[in-house]
Design a protein around this motif. Structure first.
Motif, PDB file in Angstrom:
ATOM      1  N   ALA A 224       1.032  -1.285  -0.017  1.00 35.93           N
ATOM      2  CA  ALA A 224       0.161   0.168  -0.501  1.00 35.93           C
ATOM      3  C   ALA A 224       0.815   1.663   0.122  1.00 35.93           C
ATOM      4  CB  ALA A 224      -0.966   0.219   1.517  1.00 35.93           C
ATOM      5  N   ALA A 225       2.277   1.123   0.179  1.00 36.06           N
ATOM      6  CA  ALA A 225       3.359   1.927   0.333  1.00 36.06           C
ATOM      7  C   ALA A 225       3.133   2.736  -1.123  1.00 36.06           C
ATOM      8  CB  ALA A 225       4.602   2.422   0.892  1.00 36.06           C
ATOM      9  N   PRO A 226       3.589   4.399  -1.252  1.00 36.06           N
ATOM     10  CA  PRO A 226       2.847   4.797  -2.305  1.00 36.06           C
ATOM     11  C   PRO A 226       4.037   5.268  -3.084  1.00 36.06           C
ATOM     12  CG  PRO A 226       3.359   6.716  -0.859  1.00 36.06           C
ATOM     13  CD  PRO A 226       2.960   5.247   0.090  1.00 36.06           C
ATOM     14  N   TRP A 227       4.667   4.184  -3.333  1.00 34.09           N
ATOM     15  CA  TRP A 227       6.240   3.473  -3.874  1.00 34.09           C
ATOM     16  C   TRP A 227       6.295   4.318  -5.437  1.00 34.09           C
ATOM     17  CZ3 TRP A 227       9.035   2.076  -0.962  1.00 34.09           C
ATOM     18  CH2 TRP A 227       9.205   0.568   0.702  1.00 34.09           C
ATOM     19  N   THR A 228       7.493   4.525  -5.095  1.00 34.07           N
ATOM     20  CA  THR A 228       8.171   5.425  -6.802  1.00 34.07           C
ATOM     21  C   THR A 228       9.506   4.755  -7.321  1.00 34.07           C
ATOM     22  OG1 THR A 228      10.034   6.618  -5.520  1.00 34.07           O
ATOM     23  CG2 THR A 228       7.474   8.237  -6.256  1.00 34.07           C
ATOM     24  N   VAL A 229       9.604   4.565  -8.309  1.00 35.24           N
ATOM     25  CA  VAL A 229      10.817   4.160  -8.493  1.00 35.24           C
ATOM     26  C   VAL A 229      11.943   5.069  -7.974  1.00 35.24           C
ATOM     27  CG1 VAL A 229      12.357   3.728 -10.967  1.00 35.24           C
ATOM     28  CG2 VAL A 229      10.019   3.543 -11.363  1.00 35.24           C
ATOM     29  N   ALA A 230      12.396   5.748  -7.698  1.00 34.52           N
ATOM     30  CA  ALA A 230      13.169   6.173  -6.742  1.00 34.52           C
ATOM     31  C   ALA A 230      13.555   5.825  -5.200  1.00 34.52           C
ATOM     32  CB  ALA A 230      13.326   7.903  -6.576  1.00 34.52           C
ATOM     33  N   GLU A 231      12.048   5.166  -4.783  1.00 36.37           N
ATOM     34  CA  GLU A 231      12.325   4.633  -3.403  1.00 36.37           C
ATOM     35  C   GLU A 231      12.774   3.312  -3.197  1.00 36.37           C
ATOM     36  OE1 GLU A 231       8.531   7.638  -1.398  1.00 36.37           O
ATOM     37  OE2 GLU A 231       8.765   6.129  -2.481  1.00 36.37           O
ATOM     38  N   LEU A 232      11.854   2.258  -4.618  1.00 37.45           N
ATOM     39  CA  LEU A 232      12.443   1.206  -4.269  1.00 37.45           C
ATOM     40  C   LEU A 232      14.125   1.090  -4.670  1.00 37.45           C
ATOM     41  CD1 LEU A 232       9.231   0.196  -6.414  1.00 37.45           C
ATOM     42  CD2 LEU A 232       9.932  -0.163  -3.938  1.00 37.45           C
ATOM     43  N   ALA A 233      14.265   2.006  -5.640  1.00 44.08           N
ATOM     44  CA  ALA A 233      15.951   1.770  -6.044  1.00 44.08           C
ATOM     45  C   ALA A 233      16.855   1.997  -4.223  1.00 44.08           C
ATOM     46  CB  ALA A 233      16.020   3.194  -7.124  1.00 44.08           C
ATOM     47  N   GLY A 234      15.850   3.119  -3.748  1.00 43.98           N
ATOM     48  CA  GLY A 234      16.835   3.702  -2.156  1.00 43.98           C
ATOM     49  C   GLY A 234      16.894   1.895  -1.865  1.00 43.98           C
TER      50      GLY A 234
END
Length: 312
Positions: A224-234
């Motif tokens: 449910a988290a508002p993941w972005t590609v940048a956050e997943l990359a982190g």
């Protein structure tokens, strides 16, 4: 949950079935193909032959485990030349007699020849929630017995065999958990033992790649988290562009495409296994708007969430 546990929990449905079978030579038994299931055979005592429909016979010994992720038809026999008994069920049967309920022990008498004891069983899978991790598995996985390998798998097999051979108070509660444990151990071993290659792709490679696995764990831990590609990359410890390329190469789809698919797959399970209202399910998979959730669900599953729940 970790990725593998999550995949099994979402994909498997119904009650797993197993039986403890004693075969007395001469014997041979065909097991029908059962789409929408995964089956296993474990040789507990003696030896036998596995006769796949399109491959050479394989001799199995005590401790060998055979897993059929797609419910493929096969034959077991005491000899590769044995005439076999036709399968006792077909793909449309709901309760295959050769994959009986949890506490069944079956004695198949022959002419008093050598005895082979086999633990056989099946897991029912929901095709609408089929995860690509399972779809990419081969039709047959064989894990040969070895005294220094797979101690956890051997322990699970021994516990399961003991419960089936000598049912006691609580056996009906213990056996399903042991069957799920057996399934997870089989899958864990198979993925762990895939050879590492620099050019490898697919889920075996993805689960052995720490950055991609870290991103997958993040998605499965909190879809449910508002993941972005940048956050997943982190989460993966990489910069955005290399991470996105690496994820898509190994998993087979971009990170946010997989995220949406997993959210909809999780929602499908919740619709079928709970009475939670649609707005609650939408929130659990990251949607603040019930309308946006319904639109995404229909795009993935071809039907509205309410209809999907009613059809189940």
């Amino acid at each position: 949950m970790d990725v593998l546990s999550d995949v099994v929990a979402v994909t498997r449905t119904g009650r797993p079935r197993s039986a403890h079978v004693r075969w007395h030579a001469p014997w041979g038994q065909e097991f029908a193909s059962v789409p929408g299931s995964a089956g296993f055979q474990v040789v507990l005592r003696g030896s036998c032959w596995l006769l796949p429909p399109d491959a050479e016979p394989v001799q199995l010994h005590a401790g060998d485990v055979v897993f059929l992720p797609h419910g493929s038809g096969h034959t077991l026999a005491d000899s590769p030349e044995r005439l076999v008994t036709p399968a006792a069920c077909g793909p449309d049967d709901h309760e295959p007699p050769h994959h009986a309920y949890a506490t069944d022990t079956v004695d198949r008498s022959g002419d008093g020849g050598p005895v082979t004891v086999v633990l056989c069983g099946a897991y029912q899978l929901d095709p609408s929630r089929a995860h690509p991790l399972l779809l990419t598995l081969p039709d047959l996985i064989r894990l040969p017995a070895h005294p220094d390998r797979h101690p956890a798998l051997r322990s699970a097999v021994e516990l399961l065999a003991a419960e089936l051979e000598n049912p006691r108070l609580g056996t009906d509660a213990v056996v399903p958990g042991l069957l799920d444990t057996l399934l997870l151990y089989i899958l864990r071993i198979w993925f762990d033992e895939q050879p590492a290659r620099g050019d490898a792709t697919g889920w075996a490679a993805a689960l052995n790649d720490p950055p991609v696995t870290a991103a997958l764990h993040a998605i499965h831990r909190d879809p449910a988290a508002p993941w972005t590609v940048a956050e997943l990359a982190g989460e993966a410890g990489l910069s955005r562009a290399p991470f996105a390329k690496r994820f898509a190469l190994l998993v087979g789809q971009p990170p946010l495409t997989y995220l949406t698919w997993w959210r909809m797959t999780t929602a499908a399970r919740l619709l079928r296994t709970s009475n939670a209202p649609l707005r609650s399910i939408a929130a659990q998979v990251g949607y603040t708007s019930e309308f946006a959730f319904a639109h995404a669900f229909k795009r993935t599953h071809g039907t509205a969430p309410g209809a999907y729940r009613r059809d189940g």
